[in-house]
Design a protein around this motif. Sequence first.
Motif, PDB file in Angstrom:
ATOM      1  N   ASP A 121      14.168  35.045 -13.303  1.00  0.00           N
ATOM      2  CA  ASP A 121      13.062  35.613 -12.985  1.00  0.00           C
ATOM      3  C   ASP A 121      11.866  35.593 -14.444  1.00  0.00           C
ATOM      4  O   ASP A 121      10.999  36.350 -14.575  1.00  0.00           O
ATOM      5  N   LEU A 122      11.776  34.334 -14.967  1.00  0.00           N
ATOM      6  CA  LEU A 122      11.249  34.067 -15.967  1.00  0.00           C
ATOM      7  C   LEU A 122       9.739  33.685 -15.638  1.00  0.00           C
ATOM      8  O   LEU A 122       9.267  32.698 -15.702  1.00  0.00           O
ATOM      9  N   PHE A 123       8.984  34.735 -15.386  1.00  0.00           N
ATOM     10  CA  PHE A 123       7.535  34.495 -14.970  1.00  0.00           C
ATOM     11  C   PHE A 123       6.784  34.742 -16.303  1.00  0.00           C
ATOM     12  O   PHE A 123       7.124  35.296 -17.283  1.00  0.00           O
ATOM     13  N   ARG A 124       5.385  34.650 -16.201  1.00  0.00           N
ATOM     14  CA  ARG A 124       4.610  35.187 -17.179  1.00  0.00           C
ATOM     15  C   ARG A 124       4.475  36.166 -17.634  1.00  0.00           C
ATOM     16  O   ARG A 124       4.059  36.600 -18.847  1.00  0.00           O
ATOM     17  N   ASP A 125       5.009  37.351 -16.672  1.00  0.00           N
ATOM     18  CA  ASP A 125       4.923  38.894 -17.454  1.00  0.00           C
ATOM     19  C   ASP A 125       6.344  39.150 -17.928  1.00  0.00           C
ATOM     20  O   ASP A 125       6.456  40.368 -18.339  1.00  0.00           O
ATOM     21  N   ASN A 126       6.972  38.162 -18.149  1.00  0.00           N
ATOM     22  CA  ASN A 126       8.449  38.380 -18.663  1.00  0.00           C
ATOM     23  C   ASN A 126       8.652  37.654 -19.935  1.00  0.00           C
ATOM     24  O   ASN A 126       9.872  37.229 -20.295  1.00  0.00           O
ATOM     25  N   ALA A 127       7.583  37.119 -20.600  1.00  0.00           N
ATOM     26  CA  ALA A 127       7.623  36.526 -21.724  1.00  0.00           C
ATOM     27  C   ALA A 127       6.423  36.835 -22.489  1.00  0.00           C
ATOM     28  O   ALA A 127       5.354  37.414 -22.227  1.00  0.00           O
ATOM     29  N   LEU A 128       6.621  37.031 -24.002  1.00  0.00           N
ATOM     30  CA  LEU A 128       5.688  37.640 -24.893  1.00  0.00           C
ATOM     31  C   LEU A 128       5.044  36.839 -25.962  1.00  0.00           C
ATOM     32  O   LEU A 128       5.779  36.022 -26.373  1.00  0.00           O
ATOM     33  N   PHE A 129       3.606  36.608 -25.926  1.00  0.00           N
ATOM     34  CA  PHE A 129       3.233  35.560 -26.825  1.00  0.00           C
ATOM     35  C   PHE A 129       2.151  36.229 -27.898  1.00  0.00           C
ATOM     36  O   PHE A 129       1.417  37.086 -27.690  1.00  0.00           O
ATOM     37  N   ILE A 130       2.034  35.481 -28.878  1.00  0.00           N
ATOM     38  CA  ILE A 130       0.890  35.636 -29.530  1.00  0.00           C
ATOM     39  C   ILE A 130       0.299  34.353 -29.724  1.00  0.00           C
ATOM     40  O   ILE A 130       0.658  33.344 -30.289  1.00  0.00           O
ATOM     41  N   ASP A 131      -0.824  34.078 -28.863  1.00  0.00           N
ATOM     42  CA  ASP A 131      -1.574  32.829 -28.808  1.00  0.00           C
ATOM     43  C   ASP A 131      -0.627  31.763 -28.192  1.00  0.00           C
ATOM     44  O   ASP A 131      -0.215  32.087 -27.010  1.00  0.00           O
ATOM     45  N   ASN A 132      -0.232  30.850 -28.831  1.00  0.00           N
ATOM     46  CA  ASN A 132       0.617  29.796 -28.156  1.00  0.00           C
ATOM     47  C   ASN A 132       2.019  29.909 -28.643  1.00  0.00           C
ATOM     48  O   ASN A 132       3.155  29.313 -28.333  1.00  0.00           O
ATOM     49  N   GLU A 133       2.241  30.989 -29.454  1.00  0.00           N
ATOM     50  CA  GLU A 133       3.526  31.295 -30.374  1.00  0.00           C
ATOM     51  C   GLU A 133       4.435  32.294 -29.201  1.00  0.00           C
ATOM     52  O   GLU A 133       4.119  33.426 -29.191  1.00  0.00           O
ATOM     53  N   LEU A 134       5.581  31.918 -28.960  1.00  0.00           N
ATOM     54  CA  LEU A 134       6.457  32.629 -27.897  1.00  0.00           C
ATOM     55  C   LEU A 134       7.112  33.568 -29.062  1.00  0.00           C
ATOM     56  O   LEU A 134       7.826  33.127 -29.817  1.00  0.00           O
ATOM     57  N   GLN A 135       7.095  34.870 -28.723  1.00  0.00           N
ATOM     58  CA  GLN A 135       7.653  35.944 -29.572  1.00  0.00           C
ATOM     59  C   GLN A 135       9.163  36.537 -28.775  1.00  0.00           C
ATOM     60  O   GLN A 135       9.969  36.982 -29.371  1.00  0.00           O
ATOM     61  N   GLY A 136       9.037  36.243 -27.523  1.00  0.00           N
ATOM     62  CA  GLY A 136      10.210  36.679 -26.976  1.00  0.00           C
ATOM     63  C   GLY A 136      10.197  36.683 -25.435  1.00  0.00           C
ATOM     64  O   GLY A 136       9.250  36.812 -25.036  1.00  0.00           O
ATOM     65  N   ILE A 137      11.511  37.028 -24.837  1.00  0.00           N
ATOM     66  CA  ILE A 137      11.821  36.489 -23.478  1.00  0.00           C
ATOM     67  C   ILE A 137      12.305  38.252 -23.077  1.00  0.00           C
ATOM     68  O   ILE A 137      13.267  38.383 -23.808  1.00  0.00           O
ATOM     69  N   ILE A 138      11.883  38.856 -22.118  1.00  0.00           N
ATOM     70  CA  ILE A 138      12.026  39.974 -21.613  1.00  0.00           C
ATOM     71  C   ILE A 138      12.576  40.193 -20.169  1.00  0.00           C
ATOM     72  O   ILE A 138      12.559  39.111 -19.501  1.00  0.00           O
ATOM     73  N   ASP A 139      13.269  41.398 -19.802  1.00  0.00           N
ATOM     74  CA  ASP A 139      13.495  41.672 -18.221  1.00  0.00           C
ATOM     75  C   ASP A 139      14.486  40.792 -17.615  1.00  0.00           C
ATOM     76  O   ASP A 139      14.287  39.899 -16.852  1.00  0.00           O
TER      77      ASP A 139
END
Length: 318
Positions: A190-208
């Motif tokens: 379920d790795l949609f855009r609302d299940n990942a956290l970014f600061i600009d282009n830097e991935l901060q984490g995967i959730i849910d």
Amino acid sequence: MSVYTEVGRDELIAFIGEYAVGNLIDYQGISAGIENTNYFVTTDQGEFVLTLFEQHEFAELDYFLEVMTFFFKHGIPSAHPAEDKQGNYLKSLCGRPAALVMRLAGHTVDELATLGQCEAIGDMLAQMHLAGQKFKHRRATQRGADWRESIAETLLPHMSAEQADMLKAELAFQRHYSDLELPWGVTHSDLFRDNALFIDNELQGIIDFYFACDEFLIYDLAVAVNDWCINEQGLIDIERYHRLMNAYLQRRELNEAEQSNWNLVCRAAALRFWLSRLQDQLFPREGEMTQIKNPDAFLKILQQHRHNPLSLNTLQNA
């Protein structure tokens, strides 16, 4: 993530009092997503996400928390569940199983993904698939081929004749999905855009991770492609697709069977979310704050895969 179960302030104060996370300052419901009840919780010691599980029983939830903990310990930036004072991840709140999870920095991708974000997701998904080969717990998918066929029977009477004919043809095309011999393992699914956290282009984490299960690894990849790589018209954008896929392939190559069945699996991933969103639209659940996503978005992607299969030939490691 929505709010189906309302949590009162006094109830929440008593709940977090069982953790060593400080005193409650504020909390607010999260309207994004569609499956569980979620709140942002702020204490004088940090920020958390409280999840009340609306679809799962206690007995099956340990798996999801184990997945999150496993990836966290293997260098994947994922939210880590907090332990209560007795060392438990899972508790009860308002008659629902509940977990308190550390809140990660960054924001979900609410607009179209940038090329850099697509690249970051492709790279991290490959890392997850490689690390996940060491994960020992097993869980069959709840939204696999059998579910797709079953829910289709429920939805067919509510469709136009044209859509019903297309769905029947698609199910026939995918009828051997479960018999495929493809690399599999634990997947986010379920790795949609609302299940990942970014600061600009830097991935901060995967959730849910609450759809995590054993599935074909390229199914997980197809789910990501179908959401992260779309353009303004809601279709797969080739440049975004190349960036995500090339980043993935630099870490994990696809074998011949995966390459041969790529279109079929892309269609299965699109079909799954078209059907689940149509189910939510036709048979909505009540909630204080709920979000029902447009099923037509995945109908459009499914039709694109049917008529214009995505090529692997132009990718770096295909």
